[in-house]
Design a protein around this motif. Structure first.
Motif: not given
Length: 432
Positions: A103-114
């Motif tokens: 998980c490289e950045n905040m956008m990755d975290l948001v997309n993967k949590l969704k």
């Protein structure tokens, strides 16, 4: 309510804060607040109350100390991993996977949590506890606003709990802020400190006798330090010496005035060594005055690496002449000439005593002896402030606003022991 939280092992002097947190996070049929900001001085019970309450209510959480988070990637991947563990535990159809997901950045975290939340109860909770959250400001302008609004960005029931020693007004970002719910943990007063210390009391002497001792002890040290860990450590050490004349039969237990006269010289010595209040090297032989053992004390001085290097720079600035800085610290200086003066430098500097120096000169020496990238000025100023507070540095003169001057009050033995603990040879840099 007070009895209930005491039974759970939570702090009985933080009932108001515990009740507020319970109202915010314990109800199963309500959505969690997106963020909670808890602030107060160190050792005011913030981390203990939050983690104990989450454990007691059996709520899933992931906890970080932001001082130890060296990369935003570590923080984001840990949040994602914890959410996957919680969701797989609650979902019967989801297989638990131990495969590490980057998980490289905040956008990755948001997309993967969704993506991970598909087919899972949206009301399942997760708490992200961030200690020393003021350090998040150094990770980028977008990280803190995103963490405050993580539940809004993902549509999940996630709550970020930020713990800090600074007020919320010190947190600043250019855009995207969502003000959290703020909760203050005030410093403990004298009665609360006595109650907390009595909870861990384990001795053959009556509890009332120990409370009487703590009242006398805090009448001296409460104005010096309100750090609970420091007070607890020193109170336990001095109590051994306080009880020594009772053990030998010299003084009766009910003769409080004689016991107080016996302990006053020990208290004076402990007050003079203010920067060793939290250390483990007080020479506490019963019947002898308290003292600091030089060899052990200095190597165990509880300072971060950069604070120790600042102490080295301050000592060099205070004992070296400003005219010799170029000779001592320049890489192009004549090495033969430098070696010629080293033999007499230590003795002459010890005799001459410390001299005042400016902050800019100390910082110039700091970067000469410390091969590191330029540190943030606020971080270095906080370390200088701490050295002043523990009396390793002292101010000089009245004009501390325009041209601040300092003096290093540390002695030669202390500086040598600290320098050995970080593999730094300060003796070769002392110049007469």
């Amino acid at each position: 309510m007070a009895c209930e939280y005491s039974r759970y092992g939570l702090n009985p002097d933080r009932i108001a804060q515990i009740e507020t947190l319970v109202d915010l996070i314990s109800k199963t049929d309500e959505v969690l607040p997106s963020s909670i900001f808890i602030y107060g001085h160190s050792c005011s019970g913030k981390s203990f109350v939050v983690t104990s309450l989450l454990e007691e209510l059996q709520l899933p959480y992931v906890r970080f100390n932001c001082v130890e988070v060296f990369s935003i990637k570590v923080l984001l991947e840990s949040i994602l991993k914890k959410y996957c563990e919680c969701s797989s535990a609650k979902s019967k159809n989801t297989k638990r996977s131990d495969v590490h997901e980057p998980c490289e950045n905040m956008m990755d975290l948001v997309n993967k949590l969704k993506s991970k939340s598909q087919g899972i109860d949206k009301n399942s909770k997760l708490f992200i506890v961030l200690e020393r959250s003021d350090r998040i400001r150094e990770m980028g302008d977008h990280v803190l606003p995103a963490l405050l609004r993580l539940s809004e960005l993902t549509g999940l029931n996630i709550c970020s709990i930020l713990l800090s020693e600074v007020v919320w007004e010190k947190f600043y970002a250019k855009m995207g802020y969502s003000d959290p719910i703020s909760l203050h943990f005030p410093q403990y007063n004298r009665d609360e400190i006595i109650n907390i210390l009595c909870q861990s009391y384990n001795s053959k002497y009556p509890l009332g006798f120990y409370k009487s001792y703590l009242n006398m002890f805090l009448s001296t040290f409460y104005r010096v330090s309100r750090n609970l860990l420091n007070i607890k450590s020193l109170a336990e050490k001095i109590f051994i010496d306080y009880c020594h004349p009772i053990e030998t039969g010299e003084i009766r237990m009910d003769d409080v005035s004689s016991l107080w006269r016996w302990i006053v010289p020990r208290l004076k010595i402990a007050l003079q060594q203010g920067h060793f209040l939290a250390s483990d090297h007080l020479n506490n032989q019963p019947g002898q005055p308290l003292s600091i053992t030089n060899g052990i004390a200095m190597t165990k001085l509880n300072l971060p690496f950069h604070s120790k290097m600042l102490l080295m720079a301050a000592y060099l600035a205070s004992h070296n002449s400003s005219k010799s800085d170029r000779l001592v610290f320049s890489r192009h200086a004549n090495k033969k000439k430098r070696r010629k003066v080293e033999s007499q430098s230590v003795k002459n500097n010890l005799i001459s005593g410390p001299k005042p120096f400016s902050f800019d000169r100390m910082m110039a020496i700091f970067y000469c002896i410390n091969d590191c990238e330029k540190l943030h000025t606020s971080l270095l100023m906080s370390q200088v402030s701490y050295l002043l507070r523990v009396h390793l540095l002292d101010t000089f003169g009245d004009d501390m606003l325009n041209e601040p001057k300092y003096i290093c009050t540390a002695n030669f033995d202390m500086v040598c022991d600290v320098s050995r603990s970080i593999n730094f040879n300060i003796v070769k840099l002392l110049h007469s």
